[in-house]
Motif scaffolding. Sequence first.
Motif, short mmCIF file in Angstrom:
data_model
loop_
_atom_site.label_atom_id
_atom_site.label_comp_id
_atom_site.label_asym_id
_atom_site.label_seq_id
_atom_site.Cartn_x
_atom_site.Cartn_y
_atom_site.Cartn_z
N TRP A 171 22.52 18.60 -11.95
CA TRP A 171 21.59 19.28 -11.05
C TRP A 171 22.25 20.54 -10.50
O TRP A 171 21.62 21.57 -10.32
N LEU A 172 23.56 20.46 -10.22
CA LEU A 172 24.30 21.58 -9.66
C LEU A 172 25.72 21.56 -10.22
O LEU A 172 26.33 20.49 -10.32
N ALA A 208 29.70 31.77 -2.54
CA ALA A 208 28.35 31.92 -3.11
C ALA A 208 27.47 30.76 -2.65
O ALA A 208 27.96 29.65 -2.43
N SER A 209 26.20 31.04 -2.50
CA SER A 209 25.29 29.96 -2.11
C SER A 209 25.03 29.07 -3.33
O SER A 209 25.02 29.55 -4.47
N ALA A 210 24.84 27.80 -3.09
CA ALA A 210 24.60 26.84 -4.16
C ALA A 210 23.18 27.00 -4.68
O ALA A 210 22.22 26.97 -3.92
N GLN A 211 23.06 27.16 -5.97
CA GLN A 211 21.77 27.28 -6.62
C GLN A 211 21.73 26.35 -7.82
O GLN A 211 22.47 26.57 -8.78
N PRO A 212 20.90 25.32 -7.80
CA PRO A 212 20.79 24.46 -8.99
C PRO A 212 20.28 25.28 -10.17
O PRO A 212 19.68 26.34 -9.99
N TRP A 213 20.53 24.77 -11.38
CA TRP A 213 20.01 25.43 -12.58
C TRP A 213 18.49 25.54 -12.46
O TRP A 213 17.84 24.63 -11.97
N THR A 214 17.95 26.64 -12.95
CA THR A 214 16.51 26.67 -13.14
C THR A 214 16.22 25.83 -14.37
O THR A 214 17.13 25.57 -15.18
N GLN A 239 17.30 27.76 -17.43
CA GLN A 239 18.75 27.79 -17.63
C GLN A 239 19.25 26.46 -18.18
O GLN A 239 20.06 26.43 -19.11
#
Length: 184
Positions: A18-19, A85-91, A94
């Motif tokens: 997820w991340l 950096a801010s945490a961004q799960p995969w789209t 992606q």
Amino acid sequence: FAPRPRLVVLADPCGRAWLAASAEDWLIPSGILGATVSGLVSRSIWAPEPGLHGCVMYPHLAGHDVTMSFIHSIETERARITAPASAQPWTLAQAWALQRRAQSVLDGISTRFSVLNSNRIKPGIAEATRAVMRRVPEQVLVRGRDDPDVQLLMHLSRQANIEVREVGDELGPYRALTVIRSVR
């Protein structure tokens, strides 16, 4: 309604978590050193009963435990970073792209080396290295022989008289891969 469990990992070249901190295949110390950088706790093991995975404690390795040194080096590096950096799960796009690329590599390796059981393929630097240390490899493949992160794999392969093939981009998102010999 229970929330879905989410997998968060350091490196995820195949886009299944997820991340992840990275989609790059890089050498993670716990992947090679195991319990001695993980508080003397093993990687997860399959529990004999249905349910969650379990683990094993290794107190006999206490003299070799470098967990705190490892944590301190990470904390020192983290302190140098001023703006994380801010945490961004995969789209979804992606994740699918990473999954397709990784699966394409596994399919190609399966075909090339006539592998019928996918458990014989160990992609990624840590898995490939662990396979050379603990299994009987049939093939060891690296993206590039000069890659600093595959030097332990190269060294262990030389010691075991295992040929290492440099295959470049054929490994897709992975920098190393080992195919385990079949036990037929």
